[in-house]
Design an enzyme around this catalytic site. Structure first.
Site, PDB file in Angstrom:
ATOM      1  N   ASN A   9     -13.367   8.131  28.252  1.00 17.61           N
ATOM      2  CA  ASN A   9     -14.017   8.148  26.955  1.00 17.61           C
ATOM      3  C   ASN A   9     -14.502   6.798  26.783  1.00 17.61           C
ATOM      4  OD1 ASN A   9     -15.425   8.404  24.723  1.00 17.61           O
ATOM      5  ND2 ASN A   9     -13.702   9.138  23.451  1.00 17.61           N
ATOM      6  N   LYS A  11     -16.546   5.672  24.677  1.00 19.02           N
ATOM      7  CA  LYS A  11     -17.130   5.287  23.568  1.00 19.02           C
ATOM      8  C   LYS A  11     -18.161   4.408  23.542  1.00 19.02           C
ATOM      9  CE  LYS A  11     -12.298   6.012  22.014  1.00 19.02           C
ATOM     10  NZ  LYS A  11     -11.233   5.788  21.280  1.00 19.02           N
ATOM     11  N   HIS A  95     -14.180  14.710  18.426  1.00 15.57           N
ATOM     12  CA  HIS A  95     -13.146  13.611  18.646  1.00 15.57           C
ATOM     13  C   HIS A  95     -12.878  13.082  17.187  1.00 15.57           C
ATOM     14  CE1 HIS A  95     -11.677   9.375  19.407  1.00 15.57           C
ATOM     15  NE2 HIS A  95     -11.531   9.875  20.636  1.00 15.57           N
ATOM     16  N   GLU A  97     -12.819  10.231  15.947  1.00 14.21           N
ATOM     17  CA  GLU A  97     -13.799   9.395  15.536  1.00 14.21           C
ATOM     18  C   GLU A  97     -15.048   9.996  14.845  1.00 14.21           C
ATOM     19  OE1 GLU A  97     -13.708   6.610  18.789  1.00 14.21           O
ATOM     20  OE2 GLU A  97     -11.932   6.152  18.365  1.00 14.21           O
ATOM     21  N   GLU A 182      -5.074  14.647  20.667  1.00 10.39           N
ATOM     22  CA  GLU A 182      -5.309  13.301  20.288  1.00 10.39           C
ATOM     23  C   GLU A 182      -4.618  12.943  18.828  1.00 10.39           C
ATOM     24  OE1 GLU A 182      -8.124  11.243  23.116  1.00 10.39           O
ATOM     25  OE2 GLU A 182      -9.097  11.759  21.209  1.00 10.39           O
ATOM     26  N   GLY A 188      -6.268   3.943  20.267  1.00  8.33           N
ATOM     27  CA  GLY A 188      -6.757   2.548  19.997  1.00  8.33           C
ATOM     28  C   GLY A 188      -5.973   1.790  19.390  1.00  8.33           C
ATOM     29  N   SER A 228      -3.970   5.964  23.716  1.00 10.56           N
ATOM     30  CA  SER A 228      -3.206   4.909  24.286  1.00 10.56           C
ATOM     31  C   SER A 228      -2.699   5.164  25.613  1.00 10.56           C
ATOM     32  CB  SER A 228      -2.183   4.316  23.369  1.00 10.56           C
ATOM     33  OG  SER A 228      -3.145   3.734  22.233  1.00 10.56           O
TER      34      SER A 228
HETATM   35  P1  PGA Z   1      -7.641   5.277  23.719  1.00 10.69           P
HETATM   36  O1  PGA Z   1      -8.505   6.400  23.027  1.00 10.69           O
HETATM   37  O2  PGA Z   1      -7.019   5.510  24.838  1.00 10.69           O
HETATM   38  O3  PGA Z   1      -8.221   3.851  23.560  1.00 10.69           O
HETATM   39  O4  PGA Z   1      -6.487   5.355  22.559  1.00 10.69           O
HETATM   40  C1  PGA Z   1      -8.394   7.513  23.459  1.00 10.69           C
HETATM   41  C2  PGA Z   1      -9.516   8.259  22.824  1.00 10.69           C
HETATM   42  O5  PGA Z   1      -9.768   8.009  21.610  1.00 10.69           O
HETATM   43  O6  PGA Z   1     -10.016   9.169  23.365  1.00 10.69           O
END
Ligand code: PGA
Length: 270
Positions: A9, A11, A95, A97, A182, A188, A228
């Site tokens: 992903n 983003k 997601h 976000e 998640e 992140g 992560s």
């Molecule tokens: P990250 O993001 O691996 O940077 O923690 C995962 C995600 O939001 O899908």
């Protein structure tokens, strides 16, 4: 057997040129990959170019969001048929976000400014139904915030999000579904969920699918872990029985680290 799905992903990262260069770098690293599905989710404007660059490989392309209407006066939105037209086979839905739930505090998006990230459970459900109707594989993200975890509400939150996502979906249509567990606090932040706990919650999500559609559907649906994921923790996570792949943010932005996670999935025998 559930084939693991390793999805990057991206983003809001990478221009079209950078995205295509990534595909060209990744191709030789994964050309002999087997027993694993590989997916890249670039920004909307790079979807067609990434799809084109991936022709003839096992790399598939997904969007990071979709709107549920097919066309019409919905400024700024993209429909499932439009994503297919750009070469997508998959789409990430709900997601954290997009739901306005950020793992890292976003002071700039406090108050009204954050309303743009307003996916509700009902919107997630409509997006999922539209994706299935148009033959896109939906990757539906669910997960608790830190406050919800600390309040002991993790299972209730992921069960409610899973149940709500599946409204108006027929059991017969469940097979292609992918869920991604998640935990918002792990996205992140560099904080990974303990592998056993991630496995347990992925099992809770699978259980919610079984409750909605029966055990057979629960056994088919894939549940990824995301938050992560990196080359050095991927093998442990992907070796767990209920974890069928990873949704990778930061570590998917470099071809070598993404390829290492794909390698870990193959070795996991998941
Ligand atoms: P990250 O993001 O691996 O940077 O923690 C995962 C995600 O939001 O899908």
């Amino acid at each position: 057997m559930r084939i693991p799905l390793i999805a990057g992903n991206w983003k809001m990262h990478k221009t079209i040129g950078e995205a295509v260069a990534f595909v060209n770098e990744l191709k030789p690293l994964v050309q002999s990959a087997s027993n694993v599905e590989i997916l890249l989710c670039p920004i909307f404007t790079a979807l067609a170019a990434v799809s084109e660059a991936a022709v003839g490989t096992s790399i598939r392309v997904g969007a990071q969001d979709v709107f549920w209407k097919e066309s019409g006066a919905y400024t700024g939105e993209l429909s499932a048929p439009m994503l297919k037209d750009a070469g997508c086979t998959h789409v990430v839905i709900g997601h954290s976000e997009r739901r306005g739930r950020f793992g890292v505090p976003e002071p700039d998006l406090a108050g009204d400014a954050g309303l743009v990230f307003g996916d509700t459970d009902a919107a997630v459900n409509r997006k999922l139904v539209a994706a299935l109707q148009h033959g896109l594989v939906p990757i539906v993200c669910v997960g608790e915030t830190l406050a919800e975890r600390q309040a002991g509400r993790t299972d209730a939150v992921v069960q409610a999000q899973t149940r709500a996502a599946l409204e108006n979906v027929a059991a017969a249509d469940a097979a292609p579904l992918v869920f991604a567990y998640e935990p918002v606090w792990a996205i992140g932040t560099g904080e990974t969920c303990d592998a056993d706990e991630a496995d347990r919650v992925c099992g809770v999500i699978r259980g919610a699918v079984s409750t909605a559609f029966g055990e057979a559907s629960g056994a088919i649906v894939r549940v990824q872990y995301g938050g992560s994921v990196k080359p050095d923790n991927a093998a442990e996570l992907l070796g767990k029985p209920n974890i069928d792949g990873a949704l990778v943010g930061g570590a998917s932005l470099k071809a070598d680290s993404f390829a290492a996670i794909i390698q870990a999935a193959q070795s996991s025998g998941a």
